[in-house]
Enzyme design. Sequence first.
Site, PDB file in Angstrom:
ATOM      1  N   HIS A   1       0.865  -1.172   0.000  1.00  0.00           N
ATOM      2  CA  HIS A   1       0.000   0.000   0.000  1.00  0.00           C
ATOM      3  C   HIS A   1       0.909   1.231   0.000  1.00  0.00           C
ATOM      4  CE1 HIS A   1      -3.101  -2.806   1.189  1.00  0.00           C
ATOM      5  NE2 HIS A   1      -3.993  -1.874   1.475  1.00  0.00           N
TER       6      HIS A   1
ATOM      7  N   GLU B   1      -1.952   6.091  -0.592  1.00  0.00           N
ATOM      8  CA  GLU B   1      -3.380   6.115  -0.244  1.00  0.00           C
ATOM      9  C   GLU B   1      -3.613   7.405   0.527  1.00  0.00           C
ATOM     10  OE1 GLU B   1      -4.621   3.159   2.621  1.00  0.00           O
ATOM     11  OE2 GLU B   1      -6.750   3.353   2.102  1.00  0.00           O
TER      12      GLU B   1
ATOM     13  N   ASP C   1     -12.033  -3.469   1.432  1.00  0.00           N
ATOM     14  CA  ASP C   1     -12.700  -4.018   2.627  1.00  0.00           C
ATOM     15  C   ASP C   1     -14.211  -3.926   2.412  1.00  0.00           C
ATOM     16  OD1 ASP C   1     -10.253  -4.260   4.468  1.00  0.00           O
ATOM     17  OD2 ASP C   1     -10.144  -2.182   3.816  1.00  0.00           O
TER      18      ASP C   1
HETATM   19  N1  ADE Z   1      -6.021  -2.524   5.966  1.00  0.00           N
HETATM   20  C1  ADE Z   1      -7.261  -2.791   5.543  1.00  0.00           C
HETATM   21  N2  ADE Z   1      -7.687  -1.854   4.691  1.00  0.00           N
HETATM   22  C2  ADE Z   1      -6.672  -0.967   4.539  1.00  0.00           C
HETATM   23  C3  ADE Z   1      -6.481   0.205   3.794  1.00  0.00           C
HETATM   24  N3  ADE Z   1      -7.426   0.700   2.988  1.00  0.00           N
HETATM   25  N4  ADE Z   1      -5.313   0.861   3.913  1.00  0.00           N
HETATM   26  C4  ADE Z   1      -4.355   0.388   4.721  1.00  0.00           C
HETATM   27  N5  ADE Z   1      -4.479  -0.705   5.443  1.00  0.00           N
HETATM   28  C5  ADE Z   1      -5.624  -1.395   5.357  1.00  0.00           C
HETATM   29 ZN    ZN Z   2      -6.069  -2.130   1.315  1.00  0.00          ZN
END
Ligand code: ADE
Ligand code: ZN
Length: 334
Positions: free
Chosen positions: A192, A195, A274
Amino acid sequence: MPSTHLPSVELHLHIEGTLEPELIFELAARNKVTLPYRDIADLKSRYEFTDLQSFLTLYYANMAVLQTAQDFADLTRAYLRRASAAGVRHAEIFLDPQAHTVRGVSLAACVNGVAGALRDSQAQFGLSSALIITFLRDQPAAEALDTLTQLIAMNAPIIGIGLDSAEVGHPPIDFVEVFDLARAHGLKCVAHAGEEGPPEYVWQALQLLQVSRVDHGIRSLEDPLLVDYLVQNAIPLTVCPLSNVRLRVVDTLADHPLQAMLERGLLVTINSDDPAYFGGYLDDTFAAITRTFNLTVDQLAVLARNGVRAAFIDDDRRAELLAEITHWRAARPA
Ligand code: ADE
Ligand code: ZN
């Protein structure tokens, strides 16, 4: 238009993020866990997030109900069933073992529970799948290294590693040793980045962790040189539009830079992140972006093909999935 779903690939899906409120209550009863919610409506009323951390706090708390390998297998099967109904043909699933081992759940219970359900995904649900272990970047890198060392020692059935959890203040550079070890063992690397964190974290993920995909990455747009690099090297971004809205990375779906990203030539894939928390699985996500951006069937086919290109699958499986998308496109007027 025929109603069959776009054949799709899901590359950014936290299995713990598929824990539906109903299953939270079911597992709480099974494991005799006292929940701090009166009922499902009370729990759902808390699904209003102001940023990533406000979500993560609730998300980690709800994991208390996941205790046995059976719980993890049930969770995974529920996702596979729903994903299959959504048209998902291949899924690469994230699991955060540290979020479980810290509560006294064994590494074997969570990994084997998820992996056991994934092993039967093709036979039971008609989709191929694989497991990626994600490490919590807001925990010490030494803990991630220890977890990875144990996973290697137990020959865990995983295809790669990733990095997630609270991004700002936890740069990829802290995890170089972990990713070096993973690569030395032939594991794929993703992270990730971009974000909530700055473009600098995306550069670090690419150059220091040598990731082959970037999860989210939408803040890359702030750095034109980074966008050029991502385009020239065809680095996939696993974009999660509904997540970005619910975690307030963007104000509304209409404000999401999805179209700008496609126009810049980025290799964008669409994912649900999620889904139990963000208002939709992959079919819901495709429906929402189709409505909001008036996407054509050709654009949908491009997004689906990008997912296939970005997947960690062999050439035969890639060819099969591309053929399914071509068939889907051919059955639809422009
Ligand atoms: N864990 C679960 N969803 C996440 C997200 N969007 N960003 C970072 N960690 C996560
Ligand atoms: Zn994620």
